[in-house]
Motif scaffolding. Sequence first.
Motif, PDB file in Angstrom:
ATOM      1  N   ALA A 100       0.582  -1.498  -0.156  1.00 15.15           N
ATOM      2  CA  ALA A 100       0.213   0.114  -0.148  1.00 15.15           C
ATOM      3  C   ALA A 100       0.684   1.478  -0.288  1.00 15.15           C
ATOM      4  CB  ALA A 100      -0.670  -0.259   1.753  1.00 15.15           C
ATOM      5  N   VAL A 101       2.040   1.197   0.869  1.00 17.13           N
ATOM      6  CA  VAL A 101       2.846   2.732   0.398  1.00 17.13           C
ATOM      7  C   VAL A 101       3.612   3.049  -0.439  1.00 17.13           C
ATOM      8  CG1 VAL A 101       5.149   2.666   1.470  1.00 17.13           C
ATOM      9  CG2 VAL A 101       4.066   2.048   3.114  1.00 17.13           C
ATOM     10  N   VAL A 102       4.156   1.037  -1.496  1.00 18.18           N
ATOM     11  CA  VAL A 102       3.997   1.785  -2.372  1.00 18.18           C
ATOM     12  C   VAL A 102       3.289   2.403  -3.890  1.00 18.18           C
ATOM     13  CG1 VAL A 102       4.940   0.669  -4.668  1.00 18.18           C
ATOM     14  CG2 VAL A 102       6.176  -0.025  -1.987  1.00 18.18           C
ATOM     15  N   ALA A 103       1.474   1.764  -3.204  1.00 15.81           N
ATOM     16  CA  ALA A 103       0.765   2.066  -4.191  1.00 15.81           C
ATOM     17  C   ALA A 103       0.676   3.544  -4.257  1.00 15.81           C
ATOM     18  CB  ALA A 103      -0.499   1.208  -3.771  1.00 15.81           C
ATOM     19  N   GLU A 104       1.007   4.187  -2.928  1.00 14.43           N
ATOM     20  CA  GLU A 104       0.817   5.924  -2.656  1.00 14.43           C
ATOM     21  C   GLU A 104       1.309   6.221  -3.279  1.00 14.43           C
ATOM     22  OE1 GLU A 104      -1.867   7.929  -0.833  1.00 14.43           O
ATOM     23  OE2 GLU A 104      -2.663   6.052  -2.115  1.00 14.43           O
ATOM     24  N   CYS A 105       2.684   5.288  -2.694  1.00 17.48           N
ATOM     25  CA  CYS A 105       4.057   6.473  -3.887  1.00 17.48           C
ATOM     26  C   CYS A 105       4.258   6.692  -5.631  1.00 17.48           C
ATOM     27  CB  CYS A 105       5.519   5.514  -3.656  1.00 17.48           C
ATOM     28  SG  CYS A 105       6.184   6.329  -1.491  1.00 17.48           S
ATOM     29  N   ALA A 106       3.442   5.388  -5.580  1.00 16.44           N
ATOM     30  CA  ALA A 106       3.241   5.537  -7.092  1.00 16.44           C
ATOM     31  C   ALA A 106       2.512   6.620  -7.448  1.00 16.44           C
ATOM     32  CB  ALA A 106       3.485   4.181  -7.490  1.00 16.44           C
ATOM     33  N   ARG A 107       1.029   6.396  -7.095  1.00 14.12           N
ATOM     34  CA  ARG A 107       0.030   7.110  -6.648  1.00 14.12           C
ATOM     35  C   ARG A 107       0.204   8.097  -7.717  1.00 14.12           C
ATOM     36  NH1 ARG A 107      -2.867  10.963  -4.488  1.00 14.12           N
ATOM     37  NH2 ARG A 107      -2.804  10.118  -2.650  1.00 14.12           N
ATOM     38  N   VAL A 108       1.195   9.068  -6.636  1.00 13.67           N
ATOM     39  CA  VAL A 108       1.792  10.880  -6.328  1.00 13.67           C
ATOM     40  C   VAL A 108       3.033  11.103  -7.395  1.00 13.67           C
ATOM     41  CG1 VAL A 108       0.392  11.323  -4.013  1.00 13.67           C
ATOM     42  CG2 VAL A 108       3.164  10.213  -4.085  1.00 13.67           C
ATOM     43  N   LEU A 109       3.595   9.836  -7.958  1.00 12.07           N
ATOM     44  CA  LEU A 109       4.073  10.184  -8.677  1.00 12.07           C
ATOM     45  C   LEU A 109       3.722  11.162 -10.412  1.00 12.07           C
ATOM     46  CD1 LEU A 109       7.664  10.332  -8.706  1.00 12.07           C
ATOM     47  CD2 LEU A 109       7.122   7.678  -9.391  1.00 12.07           C
ATOM     48  N   ALA A 159       3.678  -3.996  -9.789  1.00 11.74           N
ATOM     49  CA  ALA A 159       2.128  -4.002  -9.466  1.00 11.74           C
ATOM     50  C   ALA A 159       1.164  -2.570 -10.132  1.00 11.74           C
ATOM     51  CB  ALA A 159       1.876  -4.597  -8.508  1.00 11.74           C
ATOM     52  N   HIS A 160       2.196  -1.794  -9.658  1.00  6.33           N
ATOM     53  CA  HIS A 160       1.740  -0.244  -9.737  1.00  6.33           C
ATOM     54  C   HIS A 160       2.094   0.875 -11.192  1.00  6.33           C
ATOM     55  CE1 HIS A 160      -1.114  -0.946  -6.599  1.00  6.33           C
ATOM     56  NE2 HIS A 160       0.193  -1.341  -5.816  1.00  6.33           N
ATOM     57  N   GLY A 161       2.708  -0.260 -12.479  1.00  5.13           N
ATOM     58  CA  GLY A 161       3.704   0.418 -13.225  1.00  5.13           C
ATOM     59  C   GLY A 161       4.994   0.869 -13.924  1.00  5.13           C
ATOM     60  N   LEU A 162       5.396   1.200 -12.026  1.00  4.15           N
ATOM     61  CA  LEU A 162       6.727   0.598 -12.671  1.00  4.15           C
ATOM     62  C   LEU A 162       7.730   0.293 -12.261  1.00  4.15           C
ATOM     63  CD1 LEU A 162       6.496   2.812  -8.398  1.00  4.15           C
ATOM     64  CD2 LEU A 162       5.475   4.235 -10.670  1.00  4.15           C
ATOM     65  N   LEU A 163       8.449   0.656 -13.659  1.00  2.34           N
ATOM     66  CA  LEU A 163       9.645  -0.047 -14.335  1.00  2.34           C
ATOM     67  C   LEU A 163      11.056   0.406 -13.493  1.00  2.34           C
ATOM     68  CD1 LEU A 163       8.805   0.552 -17.967  1.00  2.34           C
ATOM     69  CD2 LEU A 163       8.136  -1.571 -16.168  1.00  2.34           C
ATOM     70  N   ASP A 176      12.785  -8.668  -3.881  1.00  2.00           N
ATOM     71  CA  ASP A 176      12.510  -8.664  -5.202  1.00  2.00           C
ATOM     72  C   ASP A 176      10.816  -8.057  -5.008  1.00  2.00           C
ATOM     73  OD1 ASP A 176      14.538 -10.250  -6.043  1.00  2.00           O
ATOM     74  OD2 ASP A 176      13.861 -12.211  -5.278  1.00  2.00           O
ATOM     75  N   LEU A 177      10.561  -7.906  -4.001  1.00  2.00           N
ATOM     76  CA  LEU A 177       9.587  -7.977  -3.297  1.00  2.00           C
ATOM     77  C   LEU A 177       8.558  -6.839  -3.367  1.00  2.00           C
ATOM     78  CD1 LEU A 177       6.275  -8.931  -1.433  1.00  2.00           C
ATOM     79  CD2 LEU A 177       7.827  -8.360   0.491  1.00  2.00           C
ATOM     80  N   VAL A 178       9.932  -5.883  -3.232  1.00  2.00           N
ATOM     81  CA  VAL A 178       9.975  -4.823  -3.621  1.00  2.00           C
ATOM     82  C   VAL A 178       9.718  -4.106  -5.110  1.00  2.00           C
ATOM     83  CG1 VAL A 178      10.221  -1.894  -3.955  1.00  2.00           C
ATOM     84  CG2 VAL A 178      10.769  -3.029  -1.339  1.00  2.00           C
ATOM     85  N   ALA A 179       9.782  -4.753  -6.151  1.00  2.00           N
ATOM     86  CA  ALA A 179      10.278  -4.760  -7.505  1.00  2.00           C
ATOM     87  C   ALA A 179       9.031  -5.185  -7.844  1.00  2.00           C
ATOM     88  CB  ALA A 179      11.607  -5.472  -8.142  1.00  2.00           C
ATOM     89  N   ALA A 180       8.211  -6.604  -7.548  1.00  2.00           N
ATOM     90  CA  ALA A 180       6.706  -6.676  -7.633  1.00  2.00           C
ATOM     91  C   ALA A 180       5.753  -5.681  -6.883  1.00  2.00           C
ATOM     92  CB  ALA A 180       6.482  -8.036  -6.799  1.00  2.00           C
ATOM     93  N   HIS A 181       5.975  -5.048  -5.894  1.00  2.00           N
ATOM     94  CA  HIS A 181       4.706  -4.165  -5.507  1.00  2.00           C
ATOM     95  C   HIS A 181       4.274  -2.837  -7.096  1.00  2.00           C
ATOM     96  CE1 HIS A 181       3.991  -6.042  -1.609  1.00  2.00           C
ATOM     97  NE2 HIS A 181       4.864  -5.895  -1.461  1.00  2.00           N
ATOM     98  N   ALA A 182       5.697  -2.582  -7.160  1.00  2.00           N
ATOM     99  CA  ALA A 182       6.117  -1.428  -7.811  1.00  2.00           C
ATOM    100  C   ALA A 182       5.637  -1.476  -9.564  1.00  2.00           C
ATOM    101  CB  ALA A 182       8.203  -1.065  -8.249  1.00  2.00           C
ATOM    102  N   PRO A 224       3.956  10.534 -14.433  1.00  2.00           N
ATOM    103  CA  PRO A 224       3.948  10.081 -15.596  1.00  2.00           C
ATOM    104  C   PRO A 224       5.876  10.618 -15.694  1.00  2.00           C
ATOM    105  CG  PRO A 224       2.121  10.559 -16.069  1.00  2.00           C
ATOM    106  CD  PRO A 224       2.521  11.213 -14.769  1.00  2.00           C
ATOM    107  N   GLY A 225       7.517  10.026 -15.502  1.00  2.00           N
ATOM    108  CA  GLY A 225       8.132   9.708 -16.220  1.00  2.00           C
ATOM    109  C   GLY A 225       8.423  10.942 -15.217  1.00  2.00           C
ATOM    110  N   GLY A 226       8.322  10.200 -13.459  1.00  2.00           N
ATOM    111  CA  GLY A 226       8.885  10.065 -12.547  1.00  2.00           C
ATOM    112  C   GLY A 226       9.757   9.629 -11.857  1.00  2.00           C
ATOM    113  N   VAL A 227      10.306   9.094 -10.725  1.00  2.00           N
ATOM    114  CA  VAL A 227      11.242   8.163 -10.185  1.00  2.00           C
ATOM    115  C   VAL A 227      10.594   8.090  -8.875  1.00  2.00           C
ATOM    116  CG1 VAL A 227      13.562   7.396  -9.873  1.00  2.00           C
ATOM    117  CG2 VAL A 227      13.027   8.079 -12.002  1.00  2.00           C
ATOM    118  N   TYR A 228      10.877   6.484  -8.433  1.00  2.00           N
ATOM    119  CA  TYR A 228      10.535   6.346  -6.666  1.00  2.00           C
ATOM    120  C   TYR A 228      11.685   5.658  -6.275  1.00  2.00           C
ATOM    121  CZ  TYR A 228       8.789   3.510  -2.947  1.00  2.00           C
ATOM    122  OH  TYR A 228       8.721   2.984  -1.743  1.00  2.00           O
ATOM    123  N   VAL A 229      12.373   6.077  -5.158  1.00  2.00           N
ATOM    124  CA  VAL A 229      13.967   5.489  -4.635  1.00  2.00           C
ATOM    125  C   VAL A 229      13.370   5.154  -3.564  1.00  2.00           C
ATOM    126  CG1 VAL A 229      15.828   6.569  -3.939  1.00  2.00           C
ATOM    127  CG2 VAL A 229      15.299   7.260  -6.003  1.00  2.00           C
TER     128      VAL A 229
END
Length: 249
Positions: free
Chosen positions: A118-127, A174-178, A166-172, A129-134
């Motif tokens: 859910a935290v990763v999802a929220e970070c992805a939501r407020v990012l 799932a919310h469209g982050l590469l 690996d788990l964090v990468a899967a969460h990312a 397009p073209g932005g980066v989550y670290v």
Amino acid sequence: MLDYDQEAEQYDALRGGEPRAAAAAAAVLGLLPGGCRRLADVGCGTGIVTRRLAEARPDVRVTGVDRSAAMVRRAAARLPGAVVRADGLRLPFADERFDAVVSVWLLHLAPTDADARAVVAECARVLRPGGVYVTTVDKAASHNVGSDIDAVLADRPPSPARDAADLVAAHAAAHGLLPAGQARFRGVGQGRSPRRTITDLRRGWFVTLPPGSAAAETFAARLAALPDQERPRPDPVFALRAFRKPPRD
């Protein structure tokens, strides 16, 4: 789990202070996207890393976020007007507001995999397009430096690694982050000594060894038998992963 309202006063002193913050900030800065103008530091704690991000990039508007009232007070003293109290599970920001979102030493604290997701999802939501989550990954594993202390602690009850890479990468994903890069930095000043490890053990650092329990005291006795009680063992090396939100066509 530690009470971070109680931890706030001694947090920086017990975790490497400014040298560790400098190493973390430098690693994060190396992963930020070009043209970054707005950055959110989710789980900013005392703001010791957040302030360095802001100082290094005066062209970037940096916002700190933390749910601990005591942590927010300390962070706000470092970054007046730039820190909000909020839970990473429900960020109080509009969609696509930030060019970069950072969460350093946060996901490992999630009570469940669903919370981390859910935290990763929220970070992805407020990012945008073209932005980066670290984010940091594999924090617990990073503390294992192969020392005699680690040998003593090896057979303690395991705890789930909510921030496993690996788990964090899967969460990312799932919310469209590469995947968009990775970095490592030294946890300056966080090398454990036996005596310090006993202190941490007795104040709840190790979540599967409750303070005062027979198991905790058994490990404390083993640690107390090690040589060089005050000598810090090597510092841990922490890992960062970056994930990009694809730009719109």
